[in-house]
Structures are given as C-alpha cells and as structure tokens.
Design an enzyme around this catalytic site. Structure first.
Site, mmCIF file in Angstrom:
data_model
loop_
_atom_site.group_PDB
_atom_site.id
_atom_site.type_symbol
_atom_site.label_atom_id
_atom_site.label_comp_id
_atom_site.label_asym_id
_atom_site.label_seq_id
_atom_site.Cartn_x
_atom_site.Cartn_y
_atom_site.Cartn_z
ATOM 1 N N CYS A 113 46.410 49.613 38.386
ATOM 2 C CA CYS A 113 47.143 49.186 39.491
ATOM 3 C C CYS A 113 46.444 47.819 39.952
ATOM 4 O O CYS A 113 45.030 47.647 40.172
ATOM 5 C CB CYS A 113 46.413 50.202 40.480
ATOM 6 S SG CYS A 113 46.422 49.592 42.530
ATOM 7 N N CYS A 118 44.391 46.973 43.031
ATOM 8 C CA CYS A 118 43.022 47.551 43.158
ATOM 9 C C CYS A 118 42.051 46.575 42.534
ATOM 10 O O CYS A 118 41.092 46.682 42.987
ATOM 11 C CB CYS A 118 43.079 49.042 42.467
ATOM 12 S SG CYS A 118 44.412 50.102 43.055
#
Lengths: 134, 144
Positions: free
Chosen positions: A58, A61
């Site tokens: 991700c 993230c």
C-alpha cells in the site's frame, strides 16, 4: 510445518523491530492472540492507542510511515501500534477496516476517532486532541 | 483405521499449496515479490492510464512503485490487479465482482485513486510525470 511457520514469523517479528530500531516506539503485532492480550490490558488504563492498519503493497501507507514514527517520538504518552491487515485479517475486520491506511484512535477499549488515508496533519490534530495529558 | 488416519495426515502437507516462506527465508517482511512480468505489465498499464486520464504520479515515486508492485502481486496471486490499498474479506470474490480491480470504479468515474497512483494535477502530492522506469520501481522498493 508449524515450527517452520513460527520460526518464520518469529524471524519476521525480529526483523521488523530491527528495521525500525532507531525509533522503535511503534509496536507491530503478528498474532491476534498477542494483540488481544495487549488490547485487554490497555482497556484498564487511560492511555491513547493509535492503531495503524496497513498492508505490504500500500503506497500511501509507506508514505505515512515516517510521519507516524515521528509522532510516536513526539507523543511518548501515546501507544502506536501497527497491524498488517493481511497478517491479522480478523483484527482488521473487527475494526471495520476497508481502505488503507486506516488509523484508529482508541482509549479504554473504545474507538474515539479514525483517519482514513495518508492525512498526516489531520492525524496529528486528532492525536493531540485525544491524548490524556492534553 | 488409526493407521489410515495418520497416513492421511502425513499426506496432507505434500498436497498443500506451496507457501511463500519458500521464496526467501531472510526477507524482512512476510511477503513475496511479484513476478517481473507482472510488474512490467502493471508499469506499462500505469503509464498508459495516467496519460489517458490526464493524471500524474506522486512526487514520491516510492509510493507509485509500491502500488505498482502491489497490483502486480495481486495479478500474480489472484489473476487480476485488485487494489492493494483496501482490505477485503474475500479477495477472490472481490476480483470476480470487479469494483476494485484497477482502474477501479471510483477512478473511472471520478478520477479518485485513494492509493495515490493516479493523482489529478490539483492534488498536493501530484508530481509532473506520467512515466516510471523499471529501475525506478526496483530501486525505490529495494529495501522493503
């Protein structure tokens, strides 16, 4: 198989804390049972917990990671926890996590607030608002 | 009966699908690397779709790289580039449903990519590039 797995995850946990050795104030959980134990213990205290739900691939993230480490050093009275949703899907489901990163602010076992997405400033404001000494 | 049961339980591990621990036991994170082929496919797709949609990659190409690898990983493991920035109860069902296969419905309809792969020019994190090389991807994800 079991021992290989536990070795593997054990090794992984070690490597994880090593990789962030200089700012190891973010705790990663790799087992739901350990998480539950920790969570139950903290229910009894007025401590604020910030749970960072993220995933390996991700992008946002990763983007937010340095900011979270910085905040964990700034707000030393707050516990910062990282949970990989693919590793502990039951915990992610329990908190109704859909998009990553999702940051859930918890105190005494109750969710106070959450931030979805790499919104650094919003997160910092909410932490400042909810931490016990503020 | 007992013998049969134990014979069966011994047979199970060989039937079990190969686990990703086989890839590299010294890997820092519990994840496998996507195949080069899928990374290249998703890299090309990302460049083309950025141009087509008039969107740009993040100023931090590390974000772009991680997402491209995530899409490639899902392409390898699920057969479709399911968005790597969401949590699903059932990934296979999600792939079949199609809503979060890249480019997802919110991207196609409103140019909303919460994964920060495709950013509209007015986004604070948008850079001014619509290209990314394989080297850039490998370099920025090397220490993951």
């Amino acid at each position: 198989m079991g021992s290989v797995l536990s070795n593997f995850f054990g090794g992984d946990a070690g490597a994880e804390s090593q990789s962030s050795a200089e700012d190891s104030s973010v705790t990663s959980f790799h087992s739901s049972a350990r998480w539950q134990l920790y969570f139950n213990e903290l229910k009894e205290t007025p401590k604020l917990i910030v749970i960072d739900f993220s995933a390996s691939w991700c992008g946002p993230c990763k983007f937010l990671e340095p900011a979270i480490h910085a905040m964990s050093q700034k707000f030393t009275d707050v516990d910062f926890v990282k949970i990989d949703v693919d590793e502990l899907p039951d915990v992610a489901q329990e908190f109704g996590v859909q998009a990553m990163p999702t940051l859930v602010l918890v105190k005494r076992g109750k969710e106070l607030d959450r931030v979805v997405g790499a919104k650094k400033d919003e997160l910092e404001k909410k932490i400042a608002k909810h931490r016990p000494s503020s | 009966m007992t013998t049969q049961a134990s014979a069966f339980s011994v047979a199970v591990p060989s039937v079990a699908p190969p686990f990703r621990r086989l890839r590299n036991p010294f890997l820092v994170r519990a994840q496998a690397e996507p195949s080069d082929k899928s990374v290249e496919i998703m890299r090309k797709f990302s460049e083309q779709y950025a141009r087509k949609s008039g969107t740009y990659f993040c100023v931090d190409k590390g974000v772009t790289s991680v997402v491209i690898k995530g899409l490639a990983d899902h392409k390898d493991t699920l057969g479709a580039p399911l968005c790597p920035c969401r949590h699903y109860d059932d990934k296979a069902a999600e792939v079949a449903q199609g809503f979060w296969n890249c480019p997802c419905v919110p991207m196609r309809e409103r140019k909303e990519c919460h994964c920060m792969l495709f950013l509209t020019p007015d986004n604070d994190f948008a850079g001014n590039e619509q290209t990314i090389t394989l080297d850039e991807i490998q370099e920025s994800t090397a220490n993951m």
